[in-house]
Design a protein around this motif. Sequence first.
Motif, PDB file in Angstrom:
ATOM      1  N   ILE A   6     -75.285 -17.778   4.890  1.00 57.37           N
ATOM      2  CA  ILE A   6     -73.912 -17.850   5.391  1.00 57.37           C
ATOM      3  C   ILE A   6     -73.238 -19.118   4.879  1.00 57.37           C
ATOM      4  O   ILE A   6     -72.092 -19.094   4.401  1.00 57.37           O
ATOM      5  CB  ILE A   6     -73.887 -17.832   6.931  1.00 57.37           C
ATOM      6  N   ARG A   7     -73.953 -20.227   4.939  1.00 63.98           N
ATOM      7  CA  ARG A   7     -73.364 -21.499   4.525  1.00 63.98           C
ATOM      8  C   ARG A   7     -73.103 -21.545   3.025  1.00 63.98           C
ATOM      9  O   ARG A   7     -72.137 -22.163   2.576  1.00 63.98           O
ATOM     10  CB  ARG A   7     -74.270 -22.653   4.967  1.00 63.98           C
ATOM     11  N   GLU A   8     -73.948 -20.885   2.240  1.00 61.40           N
ATOM     12  CA  GLU A   8     -73.714 -20.835   0.793  1.00 61.40           C
ATOM     13  C   GLU A   8     -72.440 -20.050   0.488  1.00 61.40           C
ATOM     14  O   GLU A   8     -71.642 -20.439  -0.364  1.00 61.40           O
ATOM     15  CB  GLU A   8     -74.909 -20.185   0.088  1.00 61.40           C
ATOM     16  N   ALA A   9     -72.241 -18.943   1.215  1.00 62.54           N
ATOM     17  CA  ALA A   9     -71.031 -18.145   1.025  1.00 62.54           C
ATOM     18  C   ALA A   9     -69.794 -18.928   1.456  1.00 62.54           C
ATOM     19  O   ALA A   9     -68.758 -18.912   0.779  1.00 62.54           O
ATOM     20  CB  ALA A   9     -71.136 -16.835   1.816  1.00 62.54           C
ATOM     21  N   ILE A  10     -69.905 -19.635   2.576  1.00 63.68           N
ATOM     22  CA  ILE A  10     -68.792 -20.444   3.063  1.00 63.68           C
ATOM     23  C   ILE A  10     -68.449 -21.535   2.046  1.00 63.68           C
ATOM     24  O   ILE A  10     -67.268 -21.821   1.775  1.00 63.68           O
ATOM     25  CB  ILE A  10     -69.131 -21.083   4.420  1.00 63.68           C
ATOM     26  N   SER A  11     -69.480 -22.135   1.452  1.00 64.91           N
ATOM     27  CA  SER A  11     -69.260 -23.177   0.446  1.00 64.91           C
ATOM     28  C   SER A  11     -68.510 -22.622  -0.756  1.00 64.91           C
ATOM     29  O   SER A  11     -67.675 -23.308  -1.358  1.00 64.91           O
ATOM     30  CB  SER A  11     -70.598 -23.777  -0.006  1.00 64.91           C
ATOM     31  N   HIS A  12     -68.809 -21.376  -1.108  1.00 68.56           N
ATOM     32  CA  HIS A  12     -68.107 -20.732  -2.222  1.00 68.56           C
ATOM     33  C   HIS A  12     -66.618 -20.617  -1.910  1.00 68.56           C
ATOM     34  O   HIS A  12     -65.762 -20.956  -2.743  1.00 68.56           O
ATOM     35  CB  HIS A  12     -68.704 -19.352  -2.468  1.00 68.56           C
ATOM     36  N   PHE A  13     -66.292 -20.185  -0.706  1.00 70.47           N
ATOM     37  CA  PHE A  13     -64.893 -20.067  -0.294  1.00 70.47           C
ATOM     38  C   PHE A  13     -64.216 -21.434  -0.258  1.00 70.47           C
ATOM     39  O   PHE A  13     -63.058 -21.581  -0.663  1.00 70.47           O
ATOM     40  CB  PHE A  13     -64.790 -19.421   1.088  1.00 70.47           C
ATOM     41  N   GLN A  14     -64.950 -22.440   0.222  1.00 74.72           N
ATOM     42  CA  GLN A  14     -64.379 -23.786   0.282  1.00 74.72           C
ATOM     43  C   GLN A  14     -64.068 -24.308  -1.111  1.00 74.72           C
ATOM     44  O   GLN A  14     -63.032 -24.940  -1.338  1.00 74.72           O
ATOM     45  CB  GLN A  14     -65.346 -24.728   1.006  1.00 74.72           C
ATOM     46  N   ALA A  15     -64.985 -24.061  -2.057  1.00 73.59           N
ATOM     47  CA  ALA A  15     -64.780 -24.524  -3.430  1.00 73.59           C
ATOM     48  C   ALA A  15     -63.552 -23.884  -4.054  1.00 73.59           C
ATOM     49  O   ALA A  15     -62.870 -24.493  -4.883  1.00 73.59           O
ATOM     50  CB  ALA A  15     -66.015 -24.231  -4.283  1.00 73.59           C
ATOM     51  N   LEU A  16     -63.256 -22.653  -3.640  1.00 73.62           N
ATOM     52  CA  LEU A  16     -62.087 -21.958  -4.160  1.00 73.62           C
ATOM     53  C   LEU A  16     -60.812 -22.342  -3.418  1.00 73.62           C
ATOM     54  O   LEU A  16     -59.724 -21.924  -3.780  1.00 73.62           O
ATOM     55  CB  LEU A  16     -62.286 -20.443  -4.077  1.00 73.62           C
ATOM     56  N   GLY A  17     -60.971 -23.154  -2.367  1.00 77.63           N
ATOM     57  CA  GLY A  17     -59.815 -23.641  -1.632  1.00 77.63           C
ATOM     58  C   GLY A  17     -59.143 -22.615  -0.749  1.00 77.63           C
ATOM     59  O   GLY A  17     -57.943 -22.718  -0.476  1.00 77.63           O
ATOM     60  N   VAL A  18     -59.913 -21.613  -0.276  1.00 72.05           N
ATOM     61  CA  VAL A  18     -59.295 -20.571   0.543  1.00 72.05           C
ATOM     62  C   VAL A  18     -59.659 -20.683   2.024  1.00 72.05           C
ATOM     63  O   VAL A  18     -59.051 -19.989   2.850  1.00 72.05           O
ATOM     64  CB  VAL A  18     -59.653 -19.153   0.022  1.00 72.05           C
ATOM     65  N   ILE A  19     -60.629 -21.513   2.380  1.00 78.62           N
ATOM     66  CA  ILE A  19     -60.938 -21.740   3.786  1.00 78.62           C
ATOM     67  C   ILE A  19     -61.223 -23.219   3.998  1.00 78.62           C
ATOM     68  O   ILE A  19     -61.479 -23.965   3.049  1.00 78.62           O
ATOM     69  CB  ILE A  19     -62.159 -20.917   4.275  1.00 78.62           C
ATOM     70  N   GLU A  20     -61.193 -23.640   5.256  1.00 82.48           N
ATOM     71  CA  GLU A  20     -61.598 -24.993   5.606  1.00 82.48           C
ATOM     72  C   GLU A  20     -62.366 -24.947   6.916  1.00 82.48           C
ATOM     73  O   GLU A  20     -62.096 -24.110   7.789  1.00 82.48           O
ATOM     74  CB  GLU A  20     -60.406 -25.935   5.728  1.00 82.48           C
ATOM     75  N   THR A  21     -63.336 -25.835   7.047  1.00 83.65           N
ATOM     76  CA  THR A  21     -64.120 -25.936   8.271  1.00 83.65           C
ATOM     77  C   THR A  21     -63.687 -27.175   9.029  1.00 83.65           C
ATOM     78  O   THR A  21     -63.688 -28.282   8.480  1.00 83.65           O
ATOM     79  CB  THR A  21     -65.622 -26.016   7.949  1.00 83.65           C
ATOM     80  N   ARG A  22     -63.295 -26.970  10.273  1.00 87.25           N
ATOM     81  CA  ARG A  22     -62.858 -28.071  11.117  1.00 87.25           C
ATOM     82  C   ARG A  22     -63.958 -28.386  12.112  1.00 87.25           C
ATOM     83  O   ARG A  22     -64.376 -27.506  12.875  1.00 87.25           O
ATOM     84  CB  ARG A  22     -61.558 -27.701  11.838  1.00 87.25           C
ATOM     85  N   LYS A  23     -64.438 -29.599  12.090  1.00 80.60           N
ATOM     86  CA  LYS A  23     -65.553 -30.002  12.933  1.00 80.60           C
ATOM     87  C   LYS A  23     -65.254 -29.746  14.401  1.00 80.60           C
ATOM     88  O   LYS A  23     -64.229 -30.168  14.926  1.00 80.60           O
ATOM     89  CB  LYS A  23     -65.868 -31.488  12.715  1.00 80.60           C
TER      90      LYS A  23
END
Length: 240
Positions: A59-76
């Motif tokens: 899951i985290r690898e997929a999320i990292s892919h989206f983050q690298a593309l600038g389409v999602i952000e994770t808010r602590k």
Amino acid sequence: MKANHLDRPAIAPLPAIDRARQVTEALASYVQRASLKAGDRLPAERELMTALAVGRSTIREAISHFQALGVIETRKGSGTYLLKPVSSATIHMPLSFDPVHLRDALLQTLEVRRGIEVEAGMVAARKRTAEDLVIIEAKLVEMERVQILKGAAGPEDLAFHLAVYDATHNPLFKQLLEQMREAFERFWTHPFDRLDFARRSFPFHRTLFNAIVAGHPEAARLETLKILEIVEEDIKDMSQ
């Protein structure tokens, strides 16, 4: 006369399923079907693990892919939020090719890599922060440790370059790498089955870091070129 079955080419095994890519596609499909908009919250990590029957690391690898593309952000402490709408048709647009010879693939990719990394090093030298320098140095130290221990570094070398990209504070650098990841990663998987591939370039990673610390874009440009010149020499020498 019948051909001997022993003369026939062997049937190649099926490649392993890329679970992270499947999760990425499933998430993109979900965003599209749910008509999520910028600012909407994505399902929690545990919910995704249960729904997709995969582990946390996938899951985290997929999320990292989206983050690298600038389409999602994770808010602590809050969750993961959509920055831009995506779909299964748009999330995977890799800039890749499949030439017959590894030598050609590496040399052609190197031409693109040279343009991106030289500029990234120069921008990082101008825009890096104190926090960026701590992260880059940590990646560099780990790369050097693995190099001394194993005689070669793969993911650790890539992590160093990604940290330099981050120090540009321009997300397009990392997005370009993400789109060309398959082609670029050939450099960090010991091409030609040689652990000594580009080994001579390792000292110049330290001098590149020093140039970024000093805030000297021209010095960063020259040190990056030294690294990539050695890579090109090894491609040509080791592919003969």
